[in-house]
Design a protein around this motif. Structure first.
Motif, PDB file in Angstrom:
ATOM      1  N   ASP A 278       0.801  -1.232   0.011  1.00 40.88           N
ATOM      2  CA  ASP A 278       0.028   0.042  -0.022  1.00 40.88           C
ATOM      3  C   ASP A 278       1.019   1.305  -0.118  1.00 40.88           C
ATOM      4  O   ASP A 278       0.557   2.235  -0.796  1.00 40.88           O
ATOM      5  CB  ASP A 278      -0.985   0.076   1.183  1.00 40.88           C
ATOM      6  N   TYR A 279       1.957   1.198   0.776  1.00 43.95           N
ATOM      7  CA  TYR A 279       2.945   2.335   0.816  1.00 43.95           C
ATOM      8  C   TYR A 279       3.343   2.560  -0.833  1.00 43.95           C
ATOM      9  O   TYR A 279       3.518   3.819  -1.016  1.00 43.95           O
ATOM     10  CB  TYR A 279       4.081   1.963   1.829  1.00 43.95           C
ATOM     11  N   LEU A 280       3.718   1.469  -1.314  1.00 45.19           N
ATOM     12  CA  LEU A 280       4.429   1.781  -2.723  1.00 45.19           C
ATOM     13  C   LEU A 280       3.193   2.121  -3.528  1.00 45.19           C
ATOM     14  O   LEU A 280       3.763   2.928  -4.590  1.00 45.19           O
ATOM     15  CB  LEU A 280       4.851   0.376  -3.172  1.00 45.19           C
ATOM     16  N   ALA A 281       1.795   1.731  -3.482  1.00 45.74           N
ATOM     17  CA  ALA A 281       0.796   2.402  -4.110  1.00 45.74           C
ATOM     18  C   ALA A 281       0.658   3.732  -4.113  1.00 45.74           C
ATOM     19  O   ALA A 281       0.358   4.601  -4.906  1.00 45.74           O
ATOM     20  CB  ALA A 281      -0.275   1.418  -4.092  1.00 45.74           C
ATOM     21  N   GLU A 282       0.624   3.940  -2.599  1.00 44.64           N
ATOM     22  CA  GLU A 282       0.394   5.464  -2.467  1.00 44.64           C
ATOM     23  C   GLU A 282       1.624   6.462  -2.933  1.00 44.64           C
ATOM     24  O   GLU A 282       1.209   7.604  -3.173  1.00 44.64           O
ATOM     25  CB  GLU A 282       0.278   5.618  -0.803  1.00 44.64           C
ATOM     26  N   LEU A 283       2.612   5.827  -2.939  1.00 48.39           N
ATOM     27  CA  LEU A 283       3.780   6.509  -3.436  1.00 48.39           C
ATOM     28  C   LEU A 283       3.518   7.014  -4.874  1.00 48.39           C
ATOM     29  O   LEU A 283       4.135   7.925  -5.431  1.00 48.39           O
ATOM     30  CB  LEU A 283       5.272   5.853  -3.322  1.00 48.39           C
ATOM     31  N   GLY A 284       2.979   5.850  -5.752  1.00 46.61           N
ATOM     32  CA  GLY A 284       2.579   6.397  -6.973  1.00 46.61           C
ATOM     33  C   GLY A 284       3.355   6.021  -8.060  1.00 46.61           C
ATOM     34  O   GLY A 284       3.402   6.634  -9.140  1.00 46.61           O
ATOM     35  N   ILE A 285       4.133   4.839  -7.872  1.00 49.11           N
ATOM     36  CA  ILE A 285       5.171   4.403  -8.829  1.00 49.11           C
ATOM     37  C   ILE A 285       4.356   3.406  -9.727  1.00 49.11           C
ATOM     38  O   ILE A 285       3.329   3.052  -9.584  1.00 49.11           O
ATOM     39  CB  ILE A 285       6.339   3.498  -8.146  1.00 49.11           C
TER      40      ILE A 285
END
Ligand code: NOJ
Length: 563
Positions: free
Chosen positions: A55-62
């Motif tokens: 979820d952190y990676l998704a929220e980062l927007g990569i």
């Protein structure tokens, strides 16, 4: 495969909605698995740890995650010594964990790129163990590069070649033969004239492609094939030879026969699997690797060696966009990775001395690291300010942006690692002259408090400094001025704004201010100097630091809205 049918459907919907081909202007986030997040508390990051941060990676927007090696390894070179190419290091998880990670990332619309290390195996690879147990001249030794030594009793290495990590590039085995290792002793070079070697890597590429991997990063892509016709040249002779595709060791034309075969494999998949070459070659030869018949994309590392300086940045952008046109690929921008001093630190140190080619005479930051990083010479605040400005400049460019874990937190290089705790072979083989790459590989801080700043319950395999607390994810999360917030906003905006791969420079009347526009009118203005730059507009979408209306302060980038 463990992905549930509903996840699969969701995955297809998310991934199909993206523009094809997805990789041309992707933001790819590099995860160094042993230092990302540790789910089982053994001090080493692992695959379930990465999945727990989906979820952190998704929220980062990569758009994609590139996983540095997670395969079984003795860690003689941070995992780039692979003992089994089709498995997961048991300390990092299982193949089922890997499948679950791919499913978790795909479900969030994030592609997965894995690292392939074809120049060398680990000395713990079953092939090398077999080679050592077999006689000179045997088929098992033919998979590697074994030679007799020189001198009266063969006690001297076959040549005076040096390993990239320092010391001889040859190591003697008990029966008296020597094997070639361009990197650590524990990384014997493979023989790419051997058909079994070639066939096995095709099998590896299929293995991961069949598991849903979207692309590959190819380690040392320019060194696989070699012409080892006797007599072998000396180091001085090698250095004097042109790098024109016929050099015995580096960047040979025939390496593209290997990649042409791989390309046919990649293209069997829908969508075709992608690949990016780590090829440290003359820029005129980069398009060979980036062409659609070869790997399809190649790293452009020039920004890793540049100062925070407008002239250098503009020259690099111009050259690399032109090179990308030659291959038909898109270029790649890299400010940090697991092999270099992190960019806030590079930009916080005095400009390095340059050699005749304009390259830093020594690895930038090394001298500061050598002194334990204790001198006040590092301008932490200024370095981070310049790094944020450089990041927004790069994220506005056409092409792919490769980001390295922790840069979104504004992490500096960790200089204060005691020698006894260092892991990198470049430190041991130099010996000690190069502090090595551990300082950018320290486990990430997820929380301000707690054991190992939330990395895991079992401590961290490289020591984290107390200042990591200031950069922890839970500290930066939601803070309007944090580097994490800037990355999230930039990556989200970039998704909306990304347009054709063109760029027009706009004259600013100042040598230290660069301004460019993308075809849809999105503009990027970077003030590399210290004097404020007056803007003719006030519609700033995003700024790397506080920017008063109509002004781009020194060492700041702003994005302007498409008109
Ligand atoms: C390049 C990788 O990025 C680096 O970390 C590694 O040490 C060498 N290749 C050897 O595999």
């Amino acid at each position: 495969m463990t992905s549930a049918p509903n996840t699969q459907l969701q995955t297809e919907a998310l991934l199909d909605s993206e523009k094809a081909p997805w990789w041309r202007q992707a933001a790819v986030y590099q995860v160094y698995p042993r230092s990302f997040a540790d789910a089982d508390g053994d001090g080493l990051g692992d695959i379930p740890g990465i999945a727990s941060k989906a979820d952190y990676l998704a929220e980062l927007g990569i758009d994609a995650v590139w996983l540095s090696p997670f395969y079984p390894s003795e860690l003689a070179d941070g995992g780039y010594d692979v003992a089994d190419y089709r498995n997961v290091d048991p300390r990092l998880g299982t193949l089922a964990d890997f499948d679950a990670l791919v499913a978790a990332l795909h479900a969030r619309g994030i592609r997965v790129v894995v690292d392939i290390v074809p120049n060398h195996t680990s000395d713990r690879h079953v092939w090398f163990e077999e080679a050592l147990a077999s006689a000179p001249g045997s088929a098992a030794r033919e998979r590697y590069i074994f030679r007799e030594g020189t001198g009266p009793d063969g006690a001297l290495p076959p040549t005076d070649w040096e390993s990239m990590f320092g010391g001889s590039a040859w190591e003697r085995v008990p029966d008296g033969q020597w094997y070639l290792h361009h990197f650590a002793v524990e990384q014997p070079d493979l023989n790419w004239d051997n058909q079994e070697v070639r066939a096995d890597f095709v099998r590896t590429l299929r293995f991961w492609s069949d598991r849903g991997v979207d692309g590959f990063r190819i380690d040392v892509a320019h060194m696989l094939t070699k012409d080892l016709t006797e007599p072998l040249p000396s180091k001085a002779e090698l250095e004097a030879m042109p790098r024109d595709g016929r050099h015995p060791l580096i960047d040979r034309d025939d390496v593209h026969d290997v990649y042409a075969e791989w390309r046919r494999v990649f293209n069997e998949y829908d969508p075709p699997r992608t690949a990016v070459a780590e090829a440290w070659v003359d820029s005129s030869r980069v398009p060979l690797y980036a062409s659609a018949e070869s790997l399809g994309q190649a790293f452009n590392f020039e920004l890793l060696e540049a100062d925070f300086e407008a002239g250098q940045f503009q020259r690099i952008v111009r050259d690399n966009l032109a090179l990308a046109k030659l291959s038909g690929s898109s270029t790649t921008w890299v400010l940090s990775n697991h092999d270099v001093v992190r960019h806030p630190t590079r930009y916080g140190l005095p400009h390095p001395e340059r050699d005749a080619d304009g390259r830093p005479a020594r690895k930038h930051g090394n001298e500061w690291l050598l002194s334990g990083g204790m001198q006040p010479v590092l301008d932490r605040v200024g370095g981070l300010r310049r790094a944020r400005a450089a990041t927004l400049f790069v994220l506005g460019l056409p092409g792919s942006a490769y980001l390295y874990q922790g840069e979104e937190l504004g992490l500096h290089e960790v200089a204060e690692i005691p020698d006894a705790l260092r892991q990198d072979p470049t430190f041991f083989r130099s010996p000690g002259v190069d502090k090595g790459r551990d300082g950018c590989r320290v486990p990430l801080p997820w929380s301000e408090g707690g054991r190992s700043f939330g990395f895991g319950d079992g401590g961290a395999h490289l020591p984290q400094p107390s200042w990591f607390a200031l950069h922890a994810v839970d500290v930066e999360d939601g803070r309007p001025d944090s580097t994490l917030t800037m990355y999230r906003r930039a990556l989200a905006l970039r998704h909306e704004l990304q347009t054709d791969e063109e760029l027009d420079w706009i004259d600013t009347g100042r040598a230290d201010v660069l301004r460019f526009a993308r075809p849809n009118g999105w503009q990027v203005v970077t003030n590399f100097g210290t004097e404020p730059f007056e803007l003719d507009r006030a519609d700033v979408l995003l700024a790397s630091d506080e920017a008063p209306l109509g002004i781009v302060p020194g060492e700041t980038t702003v994005w302007l809205a498409p008109n």
